[in-house]
Design a protein around this motif. Structure first.
Motif, short mmCIF file in Angstrom:
data_model
loop_
_atom_site.label_atom_id
_atom_site.label_comp_id
_atom_site.label_asym_id
_atom_site.label_seq_id
_atom_site.Cartn_x
_atom_site.Cartn_y
_atom_site.Cartn_z
N PRO A 55 17.99 22.60 -3.91
CA PRO A 55 16.57 22.68 -4.25
C PRO A 55 16.36 22.78 -5.75
N THR A 56 15.17 22.39 -6.21
CA THR A 56 14.87 22.45 -7.64
C THR A 56 14.83 23.90 -8.13
N SER A 57 14.62 24.84 -7.23
CA SER A 57 14.54 26.25 -7.64
C SER A 57 15.86 26.78 -8.20
N LEU A 58 16.98 26.10 -7.92
CA LEU A 58 18.27 26.57 -8.40
C LEU A 58 18.67 25.95 -9.74
N VAL A 59 17.87 25.04 -10.25
CA VAL A 59 18.22 24.39 -11.52
C VAL A 59 18.28 25.41 -12.64
N LYS A 60 17.31 26.31 -12.70
CA LYS A 60 17.30 27.33 -13.75
C LYS A 60 18.54 28.21 -13.69
N SER A 61 18.97 28.57 -12.47
CA SER A 61 20.17 29.41 -12.34
C SER A 61 21.40 28.68 -12.85
N GLN A 62 21.41 27.34 -12.74
CA GLN A 62 22.53 26.57 -13.26
C GLN A 62 22.61 26.70 -14.79
N PHE A 63 21.45 26.59 -15.47
CA PHE A 63 21.44 26.74 -16.92
C PHE A 63 21.77 28.17 -17.33
N ASP A 64 21.33 29.15 -16.53
CA ASP A 64 21.64 30.55 -16.84
C ASP A 64 23.14 30.83 -16.72
N THR A 65 23.79 30.15 -15.75
CA THR A 65 25.21 30.38 -15.49
C THR A 65 26.11 29.63 -16.48
N LEU A 66 25.61 28.51 -16.99
CA LEU A 66 26.44 27.63 -17.83
C LEU A 66 26.96 28.35 -19.07
N GLU A 67 28.27 28.29 -19.25
CA GLU A 67 28.93 28.76 -20.46
C GLU A 67 29.44 27.53 -21.21
N SER A 68 28.96 27.33 -22.42
CA SER A 68 29.27 26.12 -23.17
C SER A 68 30.78 25.93 -23.33
N PRO A 69 31.28 24.71 -23.08
CA PRO A 69 32.72 24.45 -23.26
C PRO A 69 33.09 24.08 -24.68
N LYS A 70 32.15 24.22 -25.62
CA LYS A 70 32.46 23.89 -27.01
C LYS A 70 33.60 24.76 -27.51
N PHE A 126 42.80 10.98 -11.10
CA PHE A 126 41.63 11.39 -10.33
C PHE A 126 40.48 11.76 -11.26
N VAL A 127 39.26 11.63 -10.72
CA VAL A 127 38.04 12.06 -11.39
C VAL A 127 37.35 13.04 -10.47
N LEU A 128 37.21 14.27 -10.91
CA LEU A 128 36.56 15.32 -10.13
C LEU A 128 35.14 15.54 -10.62
N SER A 129 34.17 15.42 -9.72
CA SER A 129 32.79 15.73 -10.04
C SER A 129 32.52 17.17 -9.66
N CYS A 130 32.36 18.03 -10.67
CA CYS A 130 32.24 19.47 -10.41
C CYS A 130 31.46 20.11 -11.56
N SER A 131 30.57 21.03 -11.23
CA SER A 131 29.75 21.65 -12.28
C SER A 131 30.60 22.43 -13.26
N ALA A 132 31.58 23.23 -12.77
CA ALA A 132 32.48 24.00 -13.64
C ALA A 132 31.71 24.74 -14.72
N LEU A 133 30.71 25.50 -14.32
CA LEU A 133 29.76 26.08 -15.27
C LEU A 133 30.38 27.18 -16.15
N ARG A 134 31.25 28.00 -15.59
CA ARG A 134 31.83 29.11 -16.34
C ARG A 134 33.21 28.74 -16.89
N ARG A 135 33.58 29.39 -17.97
CA ARG A 135 34.90 29.18 -18.56
C ARG A 135 36.00 29.57 -17.56
N SER A 136 35.77 30.63 -16.79
CA SER A 136 36.78 31.07 -15.83
C SER A 136 37.01 30.01 -14.75
#
Length: 378
Positions: free
Chosen positions: A134-149, A87-97
Motif C-alpha cells: 500500500p502507498t501508506s508504507l512508502v513513508k516508512s521505507q524512506f524512514d528506514t532507508l540508511e544511505s549506502p554512500k 545473478f541480479v537480486l531485486s531487494c530494498s536492502a534499506l538498512r546497512r545491516s
C-alpha cells in the motif's frame, strides 16, 4: 606518476538492485538480468505469508520480521554462485545491516542504489495494481532507508531517468572490471561480519502453518510433549525387555504389546501435529500447474476431501471403540478401545484443521507469484 589501479580479471557477477518501493527495482533488475544473461531473483517471493499479511494491513516490517527473509535470500544467492551463474537480486536492502548480511553470503557482492524522491515513489506505487504494497508504507521505507554512500561496491543511480537509461548505466558499471582495491574492500568487509545466529535451524516447511497464535503454540507443546513421552516409553520398554532376555533368560511379553500401542499413538499424534504445521497433505506441485485463478478452487477441494476423509475415519474409529471396550489385549489386558482412541482424536483434529484451512483459503490473500510481481514491497 601514479600507477594505474589493478583490476580483477572478470567483471562483477553478482549485484543487488536496491532502493525504496517505487524506485523501479523490479523493472530495472529484470532489464539488467536480460542484458547480462544473469539469473533474476525477486525478493518479494521469499517473504513469509505473515509478512505479506502485515504489509497488506499497512504495518511496516521490523528487523525481526526480515531476518528469516534475508536468510532465504542468502541461500538463493549462494545457490546461484554454486551453479556458476551470475545473478541480479531485486531487494530494498534499506538498512546497512541488511546489506552486510547479504554481503556476508556472497563476497564481492555489488549494489546499485536507485535513488528517487518521495513524491515520485508515492506516485509510482499508487499507479501499481495487483500488489500487496500500500502507498501508506512508502513513508516508512524512506524512514528506514540508511544511505549506502561510502560503502564499497555501490553505484548511485538517478531512478527518475527512463528505465532504459538506468539499465544501461548499471550494465556498463557491471561490465567494467572490478578494481582490485574495491574487491579487497568488499571481501574484507565480509570477513569482518560477525556470525549472526539464525533464529531457526529447521528445514523449510512444505507450506505455511494453518494458523499461528497462542492456541497453536499450546497445540504444538501438547503434541510435541506427547510424542516425546511416547518415544521415550517405547525406547525404555524395548531396552528393559532386551536386558531381561539377556540377563534372566526371559523377557516380559507385555513390553512388546505396550510398545505397539505407544507406536500407534505416536503415529496419529504426529499426523495431527504435522497437519497444523503445514507439513502434511500438500499438493502444490500439482496445483501450481493450473492457472492462478483456479488455485483457490483446487485448495478448497483438497481441504474438503481431507475433512471428509478424516470425518469418515473418525466415525469408523468411534464404532471400533464401542466394540473394543468389550475386548482386552491378550497379555496386559487393557481394553482394545484404547488403541483406537488416538485414531478418533487425531481424525477429529485433522477434520477441524482442514476446515480452518478451507476458511483461510478464501479469507487471506495469496502472495503474488513470480510472473505477476511488479514491485518490491520489502
Amino acid at each position: 606518476m601514479t600507477s594505474p589501479v589493478s583490476t580483477s580479471a572478470t567483471p562483477a557477477q553478482a549485484i543487488v538492485i536496491m532502493g525504496v518501493s517505487g524506485s523501479g527495482k523490479t523493472e530495472t533488475s529484470l532489464g539488467v538480468a536480460r542484458r547480462l544473461g544473469f539469473r533474476h531473483i525477486e525478493a518479494d517471493h521469499f517473504h513469509s505469508a505473515e509478512n505479506v499479511v502485515r504489509m497488506q494491513a499497512g504495518t511496516p516490517l521490523t528487523d525481526t520480521d526480515r531476518i528469516e527473509w534475508l536468510d532465504r535470500l542468502r541461500l538463493e544467492m549462494q545457490k546461484a554462485v554454486q551453479d556458476g551463474t551470475g545473478f541480479v537480486l531485486s531487494c530494498s536492502a534499506l538498512r546497512r545491516s541488511y546489506r552486510d548480511r547479504l554481503r556476508d553470503a556472497v563476497p564481492g557482492l555489488r549494489f546499485a542504489h536507485l535513488s528517487v524522491d518521495y513524491e515520485t515513489a508515492l506516485q509510482r506505487v499508487g499507479e501499481r495494481a495487483d500488489h500487496y504494497m500500500p502507498t501508506s508504507l512508502v513513508k516508512s521505507q524512506f524512514d528506514t532507508l540508511e544511505s549506502p554512500k561510502g560503502e564499497p561496491g555501490v553505484l548511485w543511480v538517478d531512478a527518475s531517468k527512463a528505465c532504459e537509461a538506468v539499465v544501461e548505466e548499471v550494465c556498463a558499471w557491471m561490465h567494467a572490471p572490478i578494481p582490485s582495491s574495491e574487491m579487497a574492500a568488499l571481501i574484507g568487509l565480509a570477513s569482518k561480519m560477525p556470525d549472526a545466529p539464525s533464529p531457526r535451524k529447521e528445514p523449510p516447511l512444505t507450506s505455511e502453518p494453518i494458523y499461528n497464535n497462542r492456541m497453536a503454540q499450546r497445540f504444538d507443546t501438547l503434541t510435541d510433549s506427547l510424542m516425546a513421552v511416547l518415544m521415550a516409553f517405547m525406547v525404555g520398554a524395548v531396552f528393559v525387555n532386551v536386558v531381561l532376555r539377556y540377563a534372566f533368560g526371559s523377557g516380559w511379553a507385555g513390553a512388546e504389546e505396550l510398545s505397539r500401542l505407544a507406536f500407534v499413538w505416536l503415529i496419529f499424534v504426529g499426523v495431527a501435529s504435522s497437519m497444523r504445521r503445514g507439513e502434511l497433505m500438500c499438493f502444490t506441485l500439482i496445483r501450481d500447474k493450473f492457472p492462478r485463478i483456479a488455485h483457490r478452487l483446487i485448495d478448497s477441494v483438497s481441504a474438503l476431501l481431507i475433512a471428509t476423509g478424516s470425518g469418515l475415519s473418525a466415525w469408523g474409529a468411534w464404532y471400533q471403540m464401542q466394540f473394543g471396550w468389550q475386548n482386552a489385549s491378550p497379555v496386559v489386558g487393557y481394553p482394545l478401545a484404547i488403541a483406537m482412541l488416538p485414531v478418533l482424536v487425531s481424525m477429529i483434529a485433522l477434520a477441524m484443521l482442514a476446515l480452518v484451512q478451507l476458511i483461510n483459503t478464501w479469507r487471506t490473500e495469496r502472495a503474488v507469484p513470480p510472473a505477476l510481481a511488479n514491485v518490491t514491497a520489502d
